[in-house]
Scaffold this motif. Structure first.
Motif, PDB file in Angstrom:
ATOM      1  N   ASP A   1      17.892   1.542   1.826  1.00 26.31           N
ATOM      2  CA  ASP A   1      18.124   2.468   2.995  1.00 26.31           C
ATOM      3  C   ASP A   1      16.840   2.182   3.779  1.00 26.31           C
ATOM      4  OD1 ASP A   1      16.313   3.940   1.398  1.00 26.31           O
ATOM      5  OD2 ASP A   1      17.845   5.504   1.347  1.00 26.31           O
ATOM      6  N   VAL A   2      16.788   2.810   5.062  1.00 25.16           N
ATOM      7  CA  VAL A   2      15.800   2.884   5.905  1.00 25.16           C
ATOM      8  C   VAL A   2      14.594   3.310   5.317  1.00 25.16           C
ATOM      9  CG1 VAL A   2      14.709   3.376   8.036  1.00 25.16           C
ATOM     10  CG2 VAL A   2      17.422   2.903   7.762  1.00 25.16           C
ATOM     11  N   THR A   3      14.570   4.101   4.390  1.00 25.60           N
ATOM     12  CA  THR A   3      13.321   4.921   3.948  1.00 25.60           C
ATOM     13  C   THR A   3      12.807   3.990   2.757  1.00 25.60           C
ATOM     14  OG1 THR A   3      14.178   7.057   4.275  1.00 25.60           O
ATOM     15  CG2 THR A   3      12.645   6.857   2.472  1.00 25.60           C
ATOM     16  N   GLY A   4      13.881   3.398   1.919  1.00 24.57           N
ATOM     17  CA  GLY A   4      13.162   2.255   0.976  1.00 24.57           C
ATOM     18  C   GLY A   4      12.912   1.197   1.312  1.00 24.57           C
ATOM     19  N   ILE A   5      13.360   0.514   2.361  1.00 33.22           N
ATOM     20  CA  ILE A   5      12.986  -0.701   3.063  1.00 33.22           C
ATOM     21  C   ILE A   5      11.563  -0.560   3.703  1.00 33.22           C
ATOM     22  CG2 ILE A   5      13.366  -2.473   4.924  1.00 33.22           C
ATOM     23  CD1 ILE A   5      16.309  -1.957   4.506  1.00 33.22           C
ATOM     24  N   THR A   6      11.433   0.613   4.394  1.00 34.90           N
ATOM     25  CA  THR A   6      10.228   0.927   5.045  1.00 34.90           C
ATOM     26  C   THR A   6       9.061   1.095   4.083  1.00 34.90           C
ATOM     27  OG1 THR A   6      11.294   1.875   6.897  1.00 34.90           O
ATOM     28  CG2 THR A   6       9.021   2.584   6.809  1.00 34.90           C
ATOM     29  N   TYR A   7       9.290   1.835   2.824  1.00 32.95           N
ATOM     30  CA  TYR A   7       8.397   1.917   1.952  1.00 32.95           C
ATOM     31  C   TYR A   7       7.879   0.916   1.329  1.00 32.95           C
ATOM     32  CZ  TYR A   7       6.482   4.288  -2.444  1.00 32.95           C
ATOM     33  OH  TYR A   7       5.698   4.542  -3.358  1.00 32.95           O
ATOM     34  N   VAL A   8       8.601   0.031   0.888  1.00 26.92           N
ATOM     35  CA  VAL A   8       8.310  -1.257   0.289  1.00 26.92           C
ATOM     36  C   VAL A   8       7.865  -2.382   1.150  1.00 26.92           C
ATOM     37  CG1 VAL A   8       9.455  -3.272  -1.184  1.00 26.92           C
ATOM     38  CG2 VAL A   8      10.170  -0.857  -1.926  1.00 26.92           C
ATOM     39  N   ILE A   9       8.273  -2.342   2.413  1.00 23.02           N
ATOM     40  CA  ILE A   9       7.362  -3.248   3.333  1.00 23.02           C
ATOM     41  C   ILE A   9       6.091  -2.693   3.510  1.00 23.02           C
ATOM     42  CG2 ILE A   9       7.603  -3.997   5.728  1.00 23.02           C
ATOM     43  CD1 ILE A   9       9.604  -5.390   4.176  1.00 23.02           C
ATOM     44  N   LYS A  10       5.783  -1.452   3.698  1.00 26.39           N
ATOM     45  CA  LYS A  10       4.550  -0.980   3.714  1.00 26.39           C
ATOM     46  C   LYS A  10       3.588  -1.176   2.673  1.00 26.39           C
ATOM     47  CE  LYS A  10       4.131   2.965   5.951  1.00 26.39           C
ATOM     48  NZ  LYS A  10       4.393   4.610   6.314  1.00 26.39           N
ATOM     49  N   LEU A  11       4.103  -0.983   1.143  1.00 24.83           N
ATOM     50  CA  LEU A  11       3.629  -1.187   0.108  1.00 24.83           C
ATOM     51  C   LEU A  11       3.319  -2.751   0.057  1.00 24.83           C
ATOM     52  CD1 LEU A  11       5.565   0.612  -2.571  1.00 24.83           C
ATOM     53  CD2 LEU A  11       3.081   1.014  -1.791  1.00 24.83           C
ATOM     54  N   TRP A  12       4.240  -3.627   0.396  1.00 25.77           N
ATOM     55  CA  TRP A  12       3.670  -5.054   0.255  1.00 25.77           C
ATOM     56  C   TRP A  12       2.845  -5.667   1.183  1.00 25.77           C
ATOM     57  CZ3 TRP A  12       7.361  -8.749   3.451  1.00 25.77           C
ATOM     58  CH2 TRP A  12       6.768 -10.246   3.112  1.00 25.77           C
ATOM     59  N   LEU A  13       2.821  -5.220   2.259  1.00 27.33           N
ATOM     60  CA  LEU A  13       1.762  -5.683   3.297  1.00 27.33           C
ATOM     61  C   LEU A  13       0.417  -4.861   3.129  1.00 27.33           C
ATOM     62  CD1 LEU A  13       3.970  -5.965   6.533  1.00 27.33           C
ATOM     63  CD2 LEU A  13       3.452  -7.529   4.730  1.00 27.33           C
ATOM     64  N   THR A  14       0.455  -3.610   2.898  1.00 28.54           N
ATOM     65  CA  THR A  14      -0.780  -2.981   2.898  1.00 28.54           C
ATOM     66  C   THR A  14      -1.649  -3.462   1.597  1.00 28.54           C
ATOM     67  OG1 THR A  14       0.322  -1.048   1.870  1.00 28.54           O
ATOM     68  CG2 THR A  14      -0.353  -0.912   4.149  1.00 28.54           C
ATOM     69  N   THR A  15      -0.782  -3.694   0.536  1.00 31.09           N
ATOM     70  CA  THR A  15      -1.184  -4.418  -0.881  1.00 31.09           C
ATOM     71  C   THR A  15      -1.769  -5.717  -0.563  1.00 31.09           C
ATOM     72  OG1 THR A  15       0.448  -2.987  -2.258  1.00 31.09           O
ATOM     73  CG2 THR A  15      -1.083  -4.747  -3.466  1.00 31.09           C
ATOM     74  N   SER A  16      -1.430  -6.653   0.424  1.00 33.79           N
ATOM     75  CA  SER A  16      -1.722  -7.704   0.588  1.00 33.79           C
ATOM     76  C   SER A  16      -2.785  -7.777   1.662  1.00 33.79           C
ATOM     77  CB  SER A  16      -0.386  -8.439   1.214  1.00 33.79           C
ATOM     78  OG  SER A  16       0.667  -8.569   0.209  1.00 33.79           O
ATOM     79  N   ASN A  17      -3.252  -6.556   2.113  1.00 36.67           N
ATOM     80  CA  ASN A  17      -4.352  -6.551   3.317  1.00 36.67           C
ATOM     81  C   ASN A  17      -3.787  -6.820   4.620  1.00 36.67           C
ATOM     82  OD1 ASN A  17      -6.433  -4.994   1.554  1.00 36.67           O
ATOM     83  ND2 ASN A  17      -6.813  -6.929   0.631  1.00 36.67           N
ATOM     84  N   ILE A  18      -2.549  -6.696   4.752  1.00 32.87           N
ATOM     85  CA  ILE A  18      -2.189  -7.098   6.328  1.00 32.87           C
ATOM     86  C   ILE A  18      -1.675  -5.649   6.863  1.00 32.87           C
ATOM     87  CG2 ILE A  18       0.146  -8.085   7.281  1.00 32.87           C
ATOM     88  CD1 ILE A  18       0.136 -10.003   4.993  1.00 32.87           C
ATOM     89  N   PRO A  19      -2.401  -5.627   7.969  1.00 31.81           N
ATOM     90  CA  PRO A  19      -2.237  -4.169   8.764  1.00 31.81           C
ATOM     91  C   PRO A  19      -0.678  -4.030   9.129  1.00 31.81           C
ATOM     92  CG  PRO A  19      -4.297  -5.400   9.444  1.00 31.81           C
ATOM     93  CD  PRO A  19      -3.655  -6.262   8.338  1.00 31.81           C
ATOM     94  N   ILE A  20      -0.088  -2.931   8.879  1.00 36.39           N
ATOM     95  CA  ILE A  20       0.900  -2.719   9.457  1.00 36.39           C
ATOM     96  C   ILE A  20       1.247  -1.172  10.031  1.00 36.39           C
ATOM     97  CG2 ILE A  20       1.729  -1.895   7.252  1.00 36.39           C
ATOM     98  CD1 ILE A  20       4.661  -2.638   8.180  1.00 36.39           C
ATOM     99  N   ARG A  21       1.837  -0.996  11.006  1.00 39.90           N
ATOM    100  CA  ARG A  21       2.094   0.233  11.476  1.00 39.90           C
ATOM    101  C   ARG A  21       3.669   0.612  11.980  1.00 39.90           C
ATOM    102  NH1 ARG A  21       0.544   2.339  17.644  1.00 39.90           N
ATOM    103  NH2 ARG A  21       0.762   4.579  17.218  1.00 39.90           N
TER     104      ARG A  21
ATOM    105  N   ILE B   1      12.016  -0.842  -6.862  1.00 42.79           N
ATOM    106  CA  ILE B   1      10.826   0.171  -6.739  1.00 42.79           C
ATOM    107  C   ILE B   1      11.423   1.643  -6.274  1.00 42.79           C
ATOM    108  CG2 ILE B   1       8.635   0.656  -5.259  1.00 42.79           C
ATOM    109  CD1 ILE B   1       8.033  -1.989  -5.316  1.00 42.79           C
ATOM    110  N   ASP B   2      12.316   1.496  -5.038  1.00 44.35           N
ATOM    111  CA  ASP B   2      12.837   2.793  -4.685  1.00 44.35           C
ATOM    112  C   ASP B   2      14.423   3.145  -5.113  1.00 44.35           C
ATOM    113  OD1 ASP B   2      12.043   4.854  -2.732  1.00 44.35           O
ATOM    114  OD2 ASP B   2      13.856   4.244  -1.790  1.00 44.35           O
ATOM    115  N   GLY B   3      15.274   2.241  -5.603  1.00 46.20           N
ATOM    116  CA  GLY B   3      16.343   2.617  -6.337  1.00 46.20           C
ATOM    117  C   GLY B   3      17.624   2.374  -5.346  1.00 46.20           C
ATOM    118  N   LYS B   4      17.340   2.125  -4.082  1.00 50.29           N
ATOM    119  CA  LYS B   4      18.330   1.920  -3.147  1.00 50.29           C
ATOM    120  C   LYS B   4      17.998   1.230  -1.735  1.00 50.29           C
ATOM    121  CE  LYS B   4      18.085   6.738  -1.447  1.00 50.29           C
ATOM    122  NZ  LYS B   4      16.765   6.863  -2.067  1.00 50.29           N
TER     123      LYS B   4
END
Length: 185
Positions: free
Chosen positions: A103-123, A98-101
């Motif tokens: 790094d902190v930004t990519g990990i954070t972006y995909v973790i947030k996508l995964w959990l919000t799409t799964s209706n799991i609240p993340i902050r 999804i992000d191409g590499k």
């Protein structure tokens, strides 16, 4: 790689939507004190950032009670192995896909996508010195361990250690140090 554009960049277009679908979207917008445009943009954003990749990276929709029950049946030894291999590998693949590499930004972006799409609240709270993930999942203590192990392995790949961790039955709070290590002369 998905190019993340600023929210202010937009294009105006005309799309034909079947009446019954428009009625559903219009009802959702009015129920949430929103606009039809906002609902449609949220649907398109979710598709462009996550849904179109789900099948390719091996994700599927599963009921939360089933996930919780399955995790409770897994031994601690098997849980550690699944977290280290399957869970880590799938999320790492998702970050690369999804992000191409990785790094902190990519990990954070995909973790947030995964959990919000799964209706799991993340902050996510990010400062210059740390990044904290707070997740309220209601999937049991073993899922908390599974999730935190995946995060620790992903950030460990970047030589970033967790500095604080609170694992509960319904929540995970884990903080990683972002302090750059000073090079010795």
């Amino acid at each position: 790689m998905v190019k993340k554009l600023p929210n202010s960049v937009s294009t105006s277009t005309t799309v034909r939507i079947p009446n019954h679908i428009y009625d559903i979207i219009e009802f959702e917008a009015s129920s949430n004190d929103s606009t039809v445009s906002t609902v449609i943009n949220n649907i398109l954003r979710k598709h462009a950032s996550w849904d179109r990749f789900v099948g390719d990276i091996g994700f599927m929709y599963v009921q939360k009670p089933l996930v919780r029950a399955l995790f409770e049946k897994v031994s601690n030894k098997d849980l550690a192995q699944m977290s280290d291999t399957i869970g880590y590998a799938r999320i790492r693949d998702a970050v690369l896909f999804i992000d191409g590499k990785v790094d902190v930004t990519g990990i954070t972006y995909v973790i947030k996508l995964w959990l919000t799409t799964s209706n799991i609240p993340i902050r996510v709270i990010e400062t210059d010195e740390s990044i904290e993930f707070i997740v309220k999942h209601n999937l049991g203590n073993k899922w908390s361990i599974y999730f935190s192990t995946i995060l620790k392995k992903l950030f460990g790949e970047l030589k970033i250690a967790s500095i604080e961790e609170d694992i509960e039955d319904h929540t995970v709070e884990i903080t990683f140090s972002l302090k750059s290590k000073k090079k010795k002369k």
